[in-house]
Design a protein around this motif. Structure first.
Motif, PDB file in Angstrom:
ATOM      1  N   VAL A  68       9.520   6.253  51.031  1.00 21.42           N
ATOM      2  CA  VAL A  68       8.920   5.085  51.672  1.00 21.42           C
ATOM      3  C   VAL A  68       8.807   5.318  53.175  1.00 21.42           C
ATOM      4  O   VAL A  68       9.764   5.764  53.820  1.00 21.42           O
ATOM      5  N   LEU A  69       7.651   5.004  53.726  1.00 25.46           N
ATOM      6  CA  LEU A  69       7.405   5.163  55.154  1.00 25.46           C
ATOM      7  C   LEU A  69       7.987   3.991  55.930  1.00 25.46           C
ATOM      8  O   LEU A  69       7.809   2.836  55.563  1.00 25.46           O
ATOM      9  N   PHE A  70       8.686   4.318  57.033  1.00 31.62           N
ATOM     10  CA  PHE A  70       9.170   3.305  57.983  1.00 31.62           C
ATOM     11  C   PHE A  70       8.553   3.593  59.341  1.00 31.62           C
ATOM     12  O   PHE A  70       8.573   4.743  59.794  1.00 31.62           O
ATOM     13  N   PRO A  71       8.064   2.593  60.035  1.00 34.34           N
ATOM     14  CA  PRO A  71       7.819   1.217  59.556  1.00 34.34           C
ATOM     15  C   PRO A  71       6.509   1.160  58.752  1.00 34.34           C
ATOM     16  O   PRO A  71       5.590   1.931  59.004  1.00 34.34           O
ATOM     17  N   GLN A  82      16.192   5.729  45.052  1.00 36.49           N
ATOM     18  CA  GLN A  82      16.329   5.892  43.605  1.00 36.49           C
ATOM     19  C   GLN A  82      16.601   4.507  43.038  1.00 36.49           C
ATOM     20  O   GLN A  82      17.648   3.910  43.320  1.00 36.49           O
ATOM     21  N   GLY A  83      15.637   3.998  42.261  1.00 34.08           N
ATOM     22  CA  GLY A  83      15.717   2.595  41.888  1.00 34.08           C
ATOM     23  C   GLY A  83      15.589   1.754  43.140  1.00 34.08           C
ATOM     24  O   GLY A  83      14.714   1.970  43.978  1.00 34.08           O
ATOM     25  N   ASP A  84      16.493   0.816  43.309  1.00 36.12           N
ATOM     26  CA  ASP A  84      16.469  -0.003  44.517  1.00 36.12           C
ATOM     27  C   ASP A  84      17.517   0.436  45.531  1.00 36.12           C
ATOM     28  O   ASP A  84      17.800  -0.272  46.500  1.00 36.12           O
ATOM     29  N   GLN A  85      18.096   1.629  45.332  1.00 42.50           N
ATOM     30  CA  GLN A  85      19.139   2.130  46.212  1.00 42.50           C
ATOM     31  C   GLN A  85      18.608   3.186  47.167  1.00 42.50           C
ATOM     32  O   GLN A  85      17.996   4.174  46.753  1.00 42.50           O
ATOM     33  N   LEU A  86      18.835   2.961  48.452  1.00 40.72           N
ATOM     34  CA  LEU A  86      18.468   3.944  49.464  1.00 40.72           C
ATOM     35  C   LEU A  86      19.476   5.090  49.439  1.00 40.72           C
ATOM     36  O   LEU A  86      20.684   4.869  49.545  1.00 40.72           O
ATOM     37  N   ARG A  87      18.978   6.319  49.286  1.00 41.12           N
ATOM     38  CA  ARG A  87      19.851   7.495  49.240  1.00 41.12           C
ATOM     39  C   ARG A  87      19.861   8.263  50.558  1.00 41.12           C
ATOM     40  O   ARG A  87      20.871   8.844  50.938  1.00 41.12           O
ATOM     41  N   LYS A  88      18.711   8.283  51.248  1.00 41.06           N
ATOM     42  CA  LYS A  88      18.649   9.012  52.516  1.00 41.06           C
ATOM     43  C   LYS A  88      17.581   8.396  53.397  1.00 41.06           C
ATOM     44  O   LYS A  88      16.508   8.033  52.928  1.00 41.06           O
ATOM     45  N   LEU A  89      17.895   8.288  54.676  1.00 47.37           N
ATOM     46  CA  LEU A  89      16.932   7.827  55.675  1.00 47.37           C
ATOM     47  C   LEU A  89      16.793   8.904  56.734  1.00 47.37           C
ATOM     48  O   LEU A  89      17.786   9.344  57.325  1.00 47.37           O
ATOM     49  N   THR A  90      15.555   9.334  56.955  1.00 42.95           N
ATOM     50  CA  THR A  90      15.256  10.327  57.984  1.00 42.95           C
ATOM     51  C   THR A  90      14.351   9.688  59.027  1.00 42.95           C
ATOM     52  O   THR A  90      13.314   9.116  58.692  1.00 42.95           O
ATOM     53  N   LEU A  91      14.752   9.785  60.293  1.00 48.06           N
ATOM     54  CA  LEU A  91      13.971   9.237  61.398  1.00 48.06           C
ATOM     55  C   LEU A  91      13.595  10.372  62.338  1.00 48.06           C
ATOM     56  O   LEU A  91      14.466  11.127  62.785  1.00 48.06           O
ATOM     57  N   HIS A 107      26.129   3.612  53.641  1.00 48.21           N
ATOM     58  CA  HIS A 107      26.077   3.896  52.195  1.00 48.21           C
ATOM     59  C   HIS A 107      24.953   4.863  51.823  1.00 48.21           C
ATOM     60  O   HIS A 107      24.659   5.034  50.642  1.00 48.21           O
ATOM     61  N   TYR A 108      24.335   5.510  52.807  1.00 47.11           N
ATOM     62  CA  TYR A 108      23.288   6.492  52.549  1.00 47.11           C
ATOM     63  C   TYR A 108      23.371   7.599  53.595  1.00 47.11           C
ATOM     64  O   TYR A 108      23.955   7.421  54.672  1.00 47.11           O
ATOM     65  N   ASP A 109      22.820   8.758  53.270  1.00 47.11           N
ATOM     66  CA  ASP A 109      22.724   9.849  54.243  1.00 47.11           C
ATOM     67  C   ASP A 109      21.717   9.466  55.328  1.00 47.11           C
ATOM     68  O   ASP A 109      20.690   8.835  55.041  1.00 47.11           O
ATOM     69  N   LYS A 114      26.647  11.940  56.886  1.00 48.67           N
ATOM     70  CA  LYS A 114      26.729  11.898  55.441  1.00 48.67           C
ATOM     71  C   LYS A 114      27.109  10.494  54.966  1.00 48.67           C
ATOM     72  O   LYS A 114      27.722   9.713  55.709  1.00 48.67           O
ATOM     73  N   ARG A 115      26.743  10.206  53.755  1.00 53.76           N
ATOM     74  CA  ARG A 115      27.056   8.897  53.172  1.00 53.76           C
ATOM     75  C   ARG A 115      28.562   8.629  53.242  1.00 53.76           C
ATOM     76  O   ARG A 115      29.385   9.494  52.957  1.00 53.76           O
TER      77      ARG A 115
END
Length: 383
Positions: free
Chosen positions: A270-273, A312-321, A351-353, A371-372
């Motif tokens: 997903v793209l932010f913003p 994955q599903g509705d859970q954020l696993r990693k955010l890269t900025l 709760h996410y990388d 790391k998470r």
């Protein structure tokens, strides 16, 4: 705070350099008998959750097809990494070694990616019936009804070690890359037209292709009794800033040619913003917006950021900025990185990388990673 300087770089290189005389040696039986050679299993493993590779490293038999076929370059990375990640559920990294695909050659693969016709009878994309003399309306209708869905078939091989100190092929993973948007011309040099491919049609075509590809592989020598993992990858639109994603997978057991039992994969980049980010994660979208405002308040050269959230599903696993900014000197890089580090620690949950890449026009200037569930982030400033 850690600063990446030449001394640390030297320590990393020396500390992790493979000592070949201490590594295991095996005979690579995936090569033809007269070409079999000794392969080395390195004693060092960068990530225990990923696969070891044998040395010397063998490039894919179809290397180069990926970059020629997939229009959006960020899809290339995602397809390779995500197929390997899903393969770990079938071929345990504790027991298997990774090798680039060796069973499908470049010319063979290119023939599979063609449209089916009298001159391209191995083509897996649907045929069209119009001719050069057909009216434009007929050409457009034929193209829209029969898009070239299939872009690429990525092959990965998984090897096991035997009691005789040899390695043999024990698993194959195939990534079936299907377009989400079809761009086409009805004549060379003519205008481009676009057709959106529905999820239902995309998946239907991918399953058809997967079944035929398994049939063809089973006819190759030595592949009848090799398990095959299949993953369907839906490409992003050509100009997307984030990649597509895996949508389904299944496993064909050794000795079987039956492709069934598909499992839906709920993943998305997903793209932010973006409006999409606001729909699926409004809280994080607000945090990213505040994060941008805080940076803009103190650094006038800041123009914005590009973020990528992996769900994955509705859970954020990693955010890269990724933050592009113009710097006037090293002191400004240091100060900016320190400020962003503080914002990261104060703004983002654990709760996410998390990865923050700070770039100038010329190069990456610094990196912040966490790391998470970690309490602190690591910071690297490149001098």
């Amino acid at each position: 705070m850690k600063r990446l300087i030449p001394l640390i770089l030297l320590a990393v290189v020396v500390g992790c350099a493979p000592q070949y005389e201490e590594n295991d040696e095996v005979i690579d039986e995936t090569l033809p008998g007269e070409e079999q050679e000794t392969a080395i299993i390195p004693n060092y493993q960068v990530d225990e959750s990923d696969y070891q590779v044998l040395l010397p490293y063998r490039l894919s038999e179809s290397r180069g097809v990926t970059t020629n076929q997939i229009a959006n370059r960020i899809d290339i990375r995602a397809l390779e990494n995500d197929l390997r990640r899903h393969s770990t559920d079938v071929f345990d990294p504790d027991d298997y070694f990774f090798q680039e695909g060796q069973q499908i050659g470049s010319s063979e693969l290119y023939s599979w990616l063609e449209r089916y016709s009298e001159t391209s009878q191995y083509g897996l994309n649907p045929a069209v019936s119009y001719t050069d003399d057909s009216p434009l309306e007929e050409k457009l209708a034929d193209e829209r009804d029969n898009p070239k869905y299939l872009t690429h078939i990525l092959e990965q091989n998984y090897l096991v070690r035997t009691e005789e100190d040899t390695v043999k092929l024990a698993g194959i993973s195939l990534g079936i890359a299907i377009k989400s948007e079809y761009q086409f011309q009805t004549e060379i040099g003519g205008p481009f037209y676009y057709e959106t491919i529905s999820n239902e049609k995309m998946l239907s075509e991918a399953k058809r292709v997967a079944s035929e590809v398994v049939t063809r592989l089973r006819q190759k020598d030595g592949l009848m009794d090799v398990p095959i993992m299949l993953g369907v990858y839906q490409e992003a639109p050509r100009n997307s800033l984030v990649p597509g994603h895996m949508v389904a997978k299944t496993v064909v057991d050794a000795g079987s040619g039956n492709v069934s039992g598909w499992e839906t994969i709920e993943e998305e980049y997903v793209l932010f913003p973006s409006s999409r980010a606001g729909q699926i994660d409004p809280d994080l979208s607000a945090i990213v917006a505040d994060f941008q405002d805080d940076i803009r308040e103190f650094f006038p050269n800041y123009v914005g950021l590009i973020g990528e959230g992996f769900y994955q599903g509705d859970q954020l696993r990693k955010l890269t900025l990724e933050i592009p900014i113009t710097f006037q000197g090293q002191a400004e890089v240091n100060g900016f990185t320190q400020y962003v580090y503080g914002l990261v620690m104060d703004s983002f949950q654990t709760h996410y990388d998390l990865e923050v890449v700070i770039k100038s026009d010329q190069q990456q200037e610094s990196l912040i990673t966490r790391k998470r569930d970690a309490e602190k982030a690591d910071v690297y400033i490149y001098e």
